[in-house]
Design a protein around this motif. Structure first.
Motif, PDB file in Angstrom:
ATOM      1  N   THR A 165       0.652  -1.618   0.096  1.00 51.69           N
ATOM      2  CA  THR A 165      -0.138  -0.124  -0.425  1.00 51.69           C
ATOM      3  C   THR A 165       0.776   1.332  -0.036  1.00 51.69           C
ATOM      4  OG1 THR A 165      -1.291   1.438   1.822  1.00 51.69           O
ATOM      5  CG2 THR A 165      -0.195  -0.328   2.563  1.00 51.69           C
ATOM      6  N   THR A 167       0.585   5.024   0.525  1.00 55.35           N
ATOM      7  CA  THR A 167      -0.239   6.118   1.540  1.00 55.35           C
ATOM      8  C   THR A 167      -0.245   5.432   2.482  1.00 55.35           C
ATOM      9  OG1 THR A 167      -2.732   5.361   1.003  1.00 55.35           O
ATOM     10  CG2 THR A 167      -1.240   7.336  -0.177  1.00 55.35           C
ATOM     11  N   ASP A 309      -2.031   3.264 -12.263  1.00 53.10           N
ATOM     12  CA  ASP A 309      -2.281   4.642 -12.791  1.00 53.10           C
ATOM     13  C   ASP A 309      -2.346   5.239 -14.600  1.00 53.10           C
ATOM     14  OD1 ASP A 309      -3.315   5.474 -10.501  1.00 53.10           O
ATOM     15  OD2 ASP A 309      -1.839   6.610  -9.886  1.00 53.10           O
ATOM     16  N   ILE A 331      -4.909  -3.716  -9.186  1.00 54.47           N
ATOM     17  CA  ILE A 331      -4.526  -3.152  -7.858  1.00 54.47           C
ATOM     18  C   ILE A 331      -6.436  -2.608  -7.282  1.00 54.47           C
ATOM     19  CG2 ILE A 331      -3.989  -1.414  -6.939  1.00 54.47           C
ATOM     20  CD1 ILE A 331      -1.573  -3.400  -7.975  1.00 54.47           C
TER      21      ILE A 331
HETATM   22  C1  UD1 Z   1      -1.898   5.151  -4.364  1.00 51.58           C
HETATM   23  C2  UD1 Z   1      -1.910   6.609  -5.006  1.00 51.58           C
HETATM   24  C3  UD1 Z   1      -3.144   6.043  -6.353  1.00 51.58           C
HETATM   25  C4  UD1 Z   1      -2.246   4.577  -7.145  1.00 51.58           C
HETATM   26  C5  UD1 Z   1      -2.363   3.766  -6.105  1.00 51.58           C
HETATM   27  C6  UD1 Z   1      -1.617   2.781  -5.881  1.00 51.58           C
HETATM   28  C7  UD1 Z   1      -1.956   8.495  -4.169  1.00 51.58           C
HETATM   29  C8  UD1 Z   1      -2.332   9.562  -2.575  1.00 51.58           C
HETATM   30  N1  UD1 Z   1      -2.477   7.835  -4.516  1.00 51.58           N
HETATM   31  O1  UD1 Z   1      -3.377   5.056  -3.630  1.00 51.58           O
HETATM   32  O2  UD1 Z   1      -2.822   7.021  -7.281  1.00 51.58           O
HETATM   33  O3  UD1 Z   1      -3.713   4.418  -8.052  1.00 51.58           O
HETATM   34  O4  UD1 Z   1      -1.431   4.266  -5.135  1.00 51.58           O
HETATM   35  O5  UD1 Z   1      -0.566   3.020  -7.363  1.00 51.58           O
HETATM   36  O6  UD1 Z   1      -0.641   8.312  -3.664  1.00 51.58           O
HETATM   37  N2  UD1 Z   1      -5.197  -1.519   0.240  1.00 51.58           N
HETATM   38  C9  UD1 Z   1      -6.308  -2.522   1.583  1.00 51.58           C
HETATM   39  N3  UD1 Z   1      -6.104  -1.975   2.466  1.00 51.58           N
HETATM   40  C10 UD1 Z   1      -5.798  -0.493   3.063  1.00 51.58           C
HETATM   41  C11 UD1 Z   1      -4.710   0.335   1.755  1.00 51.58           C
HETATM   42  C12 UD1 Z   1      -4.572  -0.802  -0.010  1.00 51.58           C
HETATM   43  O7  UD1 Z   1      -7.192  -3.160   1.480  1.00 51.58           O
HETATM   44  O8  UD1 Z   1      -5.171   0.304   4.357  1.00 51.58           O
HETATM   45  C13 UD1 Z   1      -5.682  -2.042  -0.760  1.00 51.58           C
HETATM   46  C14 UD1 Z   1      -6.307  -0.949  -1.702  1.00 51.58           C
HETATM   47  O9  UD1 Z   1      -8.117  -1.326  -2.259  1.00 51.58           O
HETATM   48  C15 UD1 Z   1      -6.100  -1.941  -3.274  1.00 51.58           C
HETATM   49  C16 UD1 Z   1      -4.157  -2.127  -2.880  1.00 51.58           C
HETATM   50  O10 UD1 Z   1      -4.580  -1.724  -1.541  1.00 51.58           O
HETATM   51  O11 UD1 Z   1      -6.502  -3.039  -3.886  1.00 51.58           O
HETATM   52  C17 UD1 Z   1      -3.384  -0.807  -2.892  1.00 51.58           C
HETATM   53  O12 UD1 Z   1      -3.874   0.489  -2.443  1.00 51.58           O
HETATM   54  P1  UD1 Z   1      -2.643   1.793  -2.107  1.00 51.58           P
HETATM   55  O13 UD1 Z   1      -1.553   1.381  -2.683  1.00 51.58           O
HETATM   56  O14 UD1 Z   1      -2.679   1.913  -0.814  1.00 51.58           O
HETATM   57  O15 UD1 Z   1      -3.414   2.705  -2.997  1.00 51.58           O
HETATM   58  P2  UD1 Z   1      -3.285   4.118  -2.212  1.00 51.58           P
HETATM   59  O16 UD1 Z   1      -2.429   4.513  -0.656  1.00 51.58           O
HETATM   60  O17 UD1 Z   1      -5.165   4.496  -1.870  1.00 51.58           O
END
Ligand code: UD1
Length: 429
Positions: A165, A167, A309, A331
């Protein structure tokens, strides 16, 4: 609501300058909450998400000065509120990036739980679990996440993310920078934006090693101080202009970019028949090869692989390639909303689970279409640029979240594009 009117069929030619990375500027602005001293960020893109992030900092009590359009001087001396309200979180999910720094510095934070969004449920459970591992108590109170460090300070721990993840990794890095003792993040995201944030944090006095790899080590320090930092170029904007050159059969010199952040995108586009010359370490020259575009499968995966993205833009490109391409999205579960709009323009796309099969080449025709999310909007703009006739794209506020002066940049390259506000054309952005 603003719309774009695009009359397609013009090969784009000329030079374009890439702006700062939205996805790096967002966490870097959040990181300014970690110190009472002034942090100056340069190359912050002038896009709506950054305006929202600035508002969040100001709502929390920080002072944000912009001596120049893309320079933000943030002083978070007097923070009295520790809360990111629903009103902001609902418009921009990245507001959750306030959690890590607030919890790290003040031992408390409250952030409204982001709701579902257009591209999927996007939970933050992994962020919250990691905060708990750092010693915080986390509870859900009427839709808000409330996190507290029992003695006011987090304690370093080993965090092994079960899923990569971006963020989440950033939030933990910021929280752990001020924790007592050492934190190790395993299965960390390796995106360039993570490295950029770590560089800023280290300039502020943090002790972070390994950012950009899957294991990050953070030695917590007592306090952080002021720093100056320049945000890296936006790799997704760069990739979008690469596709713009290829899809319109033009030639674009893309300046102020970081080709080394786009290795997988460059390799895939080359396979598909796009000629990409690296003129120097920050300039690319991109054109469609004389042999035309070939259909090539792609699968989105965390960095350093092909980014989700860029999936929508690549799908638009594949409508112009000979043959059948499978676009697999691993993703986000609901990130094919652009497909139905592309089909309305004449594309031949079928969807089965997380695979979209694009059969090309199709002559796209202008239509009235609706943008559903940020990258989907970019894909529709690209499709419209190569379509016959006029396309009206509605709800372009999505594109304004992440692409700086896109109408002007495309116009300078020879695109016939204008922004309509309530049906009326408006001038320069
Ligand atoms: C960031 C980017 C976004 C990009 C994404 C994946 C920013 C502000 N945004 O989003 O543009 O599309 O990375 O490269 O940098 N997940 C969970 N639980 C969590 C966190 C994530 O299940 O607590 C899952 C999400 O639903 C998704 C995957 O993990 O399926 C990846 O998400 P994540 O990398 O966290 O995306 P963002 O950080 O939101």
């Amino acid at each position: 609501m603003d719309k774009f009117r695009i009359r397609g069929g013009k090969p784009l030619r000329g030079k374009v300058e890439i702006g700062g990375a939205k996805n790096s500027a967002l966490p870097c602005l959040a990181a300014t909450l970690l110190t009472a001293e002034t942090v100056t960020l340069h190359n912050v893109p002038y896009v709506k998400d950054l305006i929202t992030q600035r508002r969040l900092l100001e709502d929390l009590g920080a002072t944000v000065l912009t001596p120049e359009l893309r320079t933000h001087k943030v002083t978070a001396g007097n923070i009295e509120v520790f809360e990111a309200p629903y009103e902001l979180v609902k418009t921009m999910r990245a507001s959750v990036l306030a959690l890590g720094p607030l919890l790290g510095r003040f031992g408390q934070a409250k952030v409204s739980l982001p709701g579902g969004c257009a591209i999927g449920t996007r939970p933050i459970d992994l962020h919250l679990k990691a905060f708990e591992q750092l010693g915080a108590s986390v509870s859900l109170e009427s839709g808000d996440v409330v996190a507290r460090a029992p003695n006011g300070r987090l304690v370093g721990a080993e965090i092994d993310f079960e899923k990569v993840t971006v963020t989440g990794t950033e939030n933990v890095m910021m929280a752990a920078a001020l924790a007592k003792g050492k934190t190790t993040i395993k299965n960390a995201a390796e995106e360039p934006e993570i490295e950029d944030l770590a560089e800023l944090l280290n300039k502020m006095g943090a002790r972070i090693k390994g950012a950009g790899t899957s294991v990050i080590e953070i030695e917590g320090v007592e306090s952080l101080g002021g720093a100056q930092h320049t945000i890296i170029p936006d790799r997704i904007e760069t990739g979008t202009f690469m596709v713009a050159a290829a899809i319109t059969g033009g030639e674009i010199e893309i300046k102020s970019c970081r080709p080394d952040h786009l290795t997988a995108v460059i390799a895939k586009l080359r396979e598909a028949g796009v000629e990409i010359e690296e003129l120097n370490s920050s300039t690319l020259l991109v054109r469609r090869s004389a042999g035309g575009l070939k259909a090539k499968d792609v699968t989105t995966e965390p960095h350093p692989h092909f980014p989700t993205d860029m999936q929508a833009q690549y799908m638009a490109l594949m409508t112009q390639a000979e043959g059948e391409a499978n676009v697999v999205e691993t993703i986000f579960e609901n990130r094919f909303m652009h497909a139905s709009e592309l089909i309305r323009m004449g594309a031949d796309i079928s969807i089965n689970g997380n695979t979209a099969t694009v059969r090309g080449r199709s002559q796209l025709m202008g239509a009235r279409i609706i943008a559903s999310d940020l990258r989907a909007s970019a894909s529709l703009v690209l499709a419209a640029l190569c379509a016959e006739g006029e396309t009206i794209i509605d709800r372009v506020y999505h594109i304004d979240r992440g692409y700086e002066t896109i109408v002007r940049k495309l116009g300078n390259l020879g695109a016939d594009i204008e922004r309509l506000t309530d049906g009326l054309a408006v001038g320069a952005e």
